[in-house]
Scaffold this motif. Structure first.
Motif, PDB file in Angstrom:
ATOM      1  N   ARG A  60     -14.564 -27.437 -18.057  1.00  0.00           N
ATOM      2  CA  ARG A  60     -15.081 -27.620 -19.584  1.00  0.00           C
ATOM      3  C   ARG A  60     -16.369 -26.731 -19.262  1.00  0.00           C
ATOM      4  O   ARG A  60     -16.993 -25.808 -20.635  1.00  0.00           O
ATOM      5  N   GLY A  61     -17.555 -26.801 -19.172  1.00  0.00           N
ATOM      6  CA  GLY A  61     -18.695 -26.329 -17.979  1.00  0.00           C
ATOM      7  C   GLY A  61     -18.932 -24.701 -19.008  1.00  0.00           C
ATOM      8  O   GLY A  61     -19.493 -23.885 -18.989  1.00  0.00           O
ATOM      9  N   PHE A  62     -17.360 -24.005 -17.840  1.00  0.00           N
ATOM     10  CA  PHE A  62     -18.258 -22.580 -17.993  1.00  0.00           C
ATOM     11  C   PHE A  62     -17.279 -21.974 -19.159  1.00  0.00           C
ATOM     12  O   PHE A  62     -17.337 -20.530 -19.260  1.00  0.00           O
ATOM     13  N   LEU A  63     -16.182 -23.118 -19.464  1.00  0.00           N
ATOM     14  CA  LEU A  63     -16.339 -22.028 -21.283  1.00  0.00           C
ATOM     15  C   LEU A  63     -17.229 -22.264 -22.161  1.00  0.00           C
ATOM     16  O   LEU A  63     -17.129 -21.123 -22.830  1.00  0.00           O
ATOM     17  N   GLY A  64     -18.173 -23.020 -21.664  1.00  0.00           N
ATOM     18  CA  GLY A  64     -19.374 -22.952 -22.469  1.00  0.00           C
ATOM     19  C   GLY A  64     -20.110 -21.332 -22.513  1.00  0.00           C
ATOM     20  O   GLY A  64     -20.385 -20.933 -23.641  1.00  0.00           O
ATOM     21  N   TYR A  65     -20.027 -21.868 -21.202  1.00  0.00           N
ATOM     22  CA  TYR A  65     -20.681 -20.000 -20.799  1.00  0.00           C
ATOM     23  C   TYR A  65     -20.003 -18.764 -21.185  1.00  0.00           C
ATOM     24  O   TYR A  65     -20.940 -17.782 -21.405  1.00  0.00           O
ATOM     25  N   ALA A  70     -19.903 -13.853 -23.927  1.00  0.00           N
ATOM     26  CA  ALA A  70     -19.085 -13.359 -24.942  1.00  0.00           C
ATOM     27  C   ALA A  70     -19.716 -12.867 -25.984  1.00  0.00           C
ATOM     28  O   ALA A  70     -19.792 -11.050 -26.178  1.00  0.00           O
ATOM     29  N   PHE A  71     -20.800 -13.424 -26.593  1.00  0.00           N
ATOM     30  CA  PHE A  71     -21.271 -13.836 -27.963  1.00  0.00           C
ATOM     31  C   PHE A  71     -22.387 -12.306 -27.522  1.00  0.00           C
ATOM     32  O   PHE A  71     -22.790 -11.370 -27.983  1.00  0.00           O
ATOM     33  N   ALA A  72     -22.667 -12.930 -26.369  1.00  0.00           N
ATOM     34  CA  ALA A  72     -23.777 -11.677 -25.858  1.00  0.00           C
ATOM     35  C   ALA A  72     -23.406 -10.595 -24.838  1.00  0.00           C
ATOM     36  O   ALA A  72     -24.609  -9.467 -24.574  1.00  0.00           O
ATOM     37  N   GLY A  73     -22.722 -10.402 -25.041  1.00  0.00           N
ATOM     38  CA  GLY A  73     -22.007  -8.988 -24.147  1.00  0.00           C
ATOM     39  C   GLY A  73     -21.941  -9.164 -23.170  1.00  0.00           C
ATOM     40  O   GLY A  73     -21.707  -8.149 -22.050  1.00  0.00           O
ATOM     41  N   ARG A  77     -21.358 -11.265 -16.379  1.00  0.00           N
ATOM     42  CA  ARG A  77     -21.209 -13.005 -16.633  1.00  0.00           C
ATOM     43  C   ARG A  77     -19.897 -13.547 -16.395  1.00  0.00           C
ATOM     44  O   ARG A  77     -19.150 -14.695 -15.873  1.00  0.00           O
ATOM     45  N   MET A  78     -18.898 -12.800 -17.715  1.00  0.00           N
ATOM     46  CA  MET A  78     -17.595 -13.184 -18.330  1.00  0.00           C
ATOM     47  C   MET A  78     -16.843 -13.389 -16.897  1.00  0.00           C
ATOM     48  O   MET A  78     -15.533 -13.864 -17.042  1.00  0.00           O
ATOM     49  N   SER A  79     -16.184 -11.788 -16.451  1.00  0.00           N
ATOM     50  CA  SER A  79     -15.580 -12.449 -15.438  1.00  0.00           C
ATOM     51  C   SER A  79     -16.086 -13.451 -14.054  1.00  0.00           C
ATOM     52  O   SER A  79     -14.991 -13.995 -13.649  1.00  0.00           O
ATOM     53  N   SER A  80     -17.158 -13.608 -13.344  1.00  0.00           N
ATOM     54  CA  SER A  80     -17.734 -14.466 -13.011  1.00  0.00           C
ATOM     55  C   SER A  80     -17.075 -15.631 -13.419  1.00  0.00           C
ATOM     56  O   SER A  80     -16.615 -16.349 -12.930  1.00  0.00           O
ATOM     57  N   ASP A  81     -17.080 -16.179 -14.874  1.00  0.00           N
ATOM     58  CA  ASP A  81     -17.092 -17.385 -15.754  1.00  0.00           C
ATOM     59  C   ASP A  81     -15.780 -17.880 -15.041  1.00  0.00           C
ATOM     60  O   ASP A  81     -15.766 -18.960 -14.763  1.00  0.00           O
ATOM     61  N   MET A  82     -14.807 -16.497 -15.840  1.00  0.00           N
ATOM     62  CA  MET A  82     -13.403 -16.864 -15.587  1.00  0.00           C
ATOM     63  C   MET A  82     -12.406 -16.813 -14.104  1.00  0.00           C
ATOM     64  O   MET A  82     -12.322 -17.785 -14.185  1.00  0.00           O
ATOM     65  N   SER A  86     -10.547 -20.963 -13.554  1.00  0.00           N
ATOM     66  CA  SER A  86      -9.153 -20.000 -12.385  1.00  0.00           C
ATOM     67  C   SER A  86      -9.774 -20.874 -11.502  1.00  0.00           C
ATOM     68  O   SER A  86      -8.386 -21.425 -10.585  1.00  0.00           O
ATOM     69  N   ASN A  87     -10.182 -20.425 -10.036  1.00  0.00           N
ATOM     70  CA  ASN A  87     -10.860 -21.720  -9.128  1.00  0.00           C
ATOM     71  C   ASN A  87     -10.913 -23.320  -8.704  1.00  0.00           C
ATOM     72  O   ASN A  87      -9.276 -23.860  -8.107  1.00  0.00           O
TER      73      ASN A  87
END
Length: 264
Positions: A60-65, A70-73, A77-82, A86-87
């Motif tokens: 839930r937390g990293f979905l927010g990040y 995504a908005f910031a481009g 960081r998106m790859s790290s969040d995903m 996944s983990n």
């Protein structure tokens, strides 16, 4: 006739008293087992509410990040969040799969057969060969171990979990080793062992290591279900398992298995 009747009544009373004692002993065992199951259920409830909730919070937390990145481009960081999401899902899946596996023991069984123990040990070691090679652990299996009777797939799980557990808690041992073999018999059944020279276990934790979700080191990987699964499989086969160890000097897990079908 009076004397005979009195003797008959006395014998009947003795039989009833004996039956009552037996029934009370059975009830006492059942109550003890129920208390143990209730304690296990409490630990299960805690795990569901804690261990499963923890990865959910992460997701839930990293979905927010992820949304913000995504908005910031910020694609790095998106790859790290995903990856973190996944983990967390992998962790949940592992826990749920192991809980399902534990629930199946004793209910869903493969056909029991006679299996050379050396064959079981070799297959189990092969499954965890990756961890063994990474840690440079020397593994030895005694030759000419007896043939046992049981569910081959479940018994491979027993040895796989025990060897993997020994490798996981090897510590900084310079010459790590794991030995699999037999040490005597108990009630006509062989006593097998898995021995290591790892970090060891203090006596107050001998029983705790077989408990559901108990992890002596929370930093290690795994869910804490492995040895609980081992214990249940061994007991379903009519055997028993125990540990002897000393902190800093390794641990030896002993367990018994049948050599024949007890129902024959």
């Amino acid at each position: 006739m009076t004397y005979a009747n009195q003797v008959a009544i006395a014998l009947e009373n003795a039989r009833l008293f004996s039956d009552l004692e037996t029934e009370l002993a059975v009830r006492k065992d059942l109550i003890s087992e129920l208390e143990s199951k209730n304690a296990e259920l409490e630990r299960f409830t805690y795990t569901v509410s804690h261990d499963l909730k923890s990865p959910l919070f992460t997701i839930r937390g990293f979905l927010g990040y992820l949304e913000k990145d995504a908005f910031a481009g910020n694609y790095d960081r998106m790859s790290s969040d995903m990856q973190r999401i996944s983990n967390a899902t992998d962790r949940m899946m592992q826990l749920l799969n192991e809980l399902l596996e534990l629930s199946r023991v004793g209910r869903l069984r493969n056909e029991s057969t006679h299996i050379p123990f050396n064959e079981l040990a070799s297959e189990a070691v092969e499954i965890v060969q990756g961890r063994i090679l990474d840690a440079r652990i020397a593994v030895s299996i005694q030759p000419n171990l007896p043939t046992i009777y049981g569910d081959k797939q479940r018994l491979i799980e027993v040895l796989q979990n025990m060897v993997d557990n020994a490798a996981k808690f090897m510590g900084d041992q310079k010459e790590p080793y794991i030995e699999i073999g037999q040490d005597g018999e108990e009630n006509g059944n062989p006593i097998f062992f898995v021995r290591d020279n790892g970090i060891g276990i203090s006596p107050e934790h001998y029983e705790r290591v077989f408990g559901l979700f108990n992890k002596l080191d929370v930093k290690t990987d795994g869910t804490g279900i492995g040895l609980a699964l081992v214990k249940r499989i061994v007991e379903v086969h009519g055997g028993r398992i125990w540990v002897e160890s000393e902190v800093g000097k390794g641990a030896t897990f002993y367990f018994t298995l049948p050599v024949k079908d007890e129902t024959e």
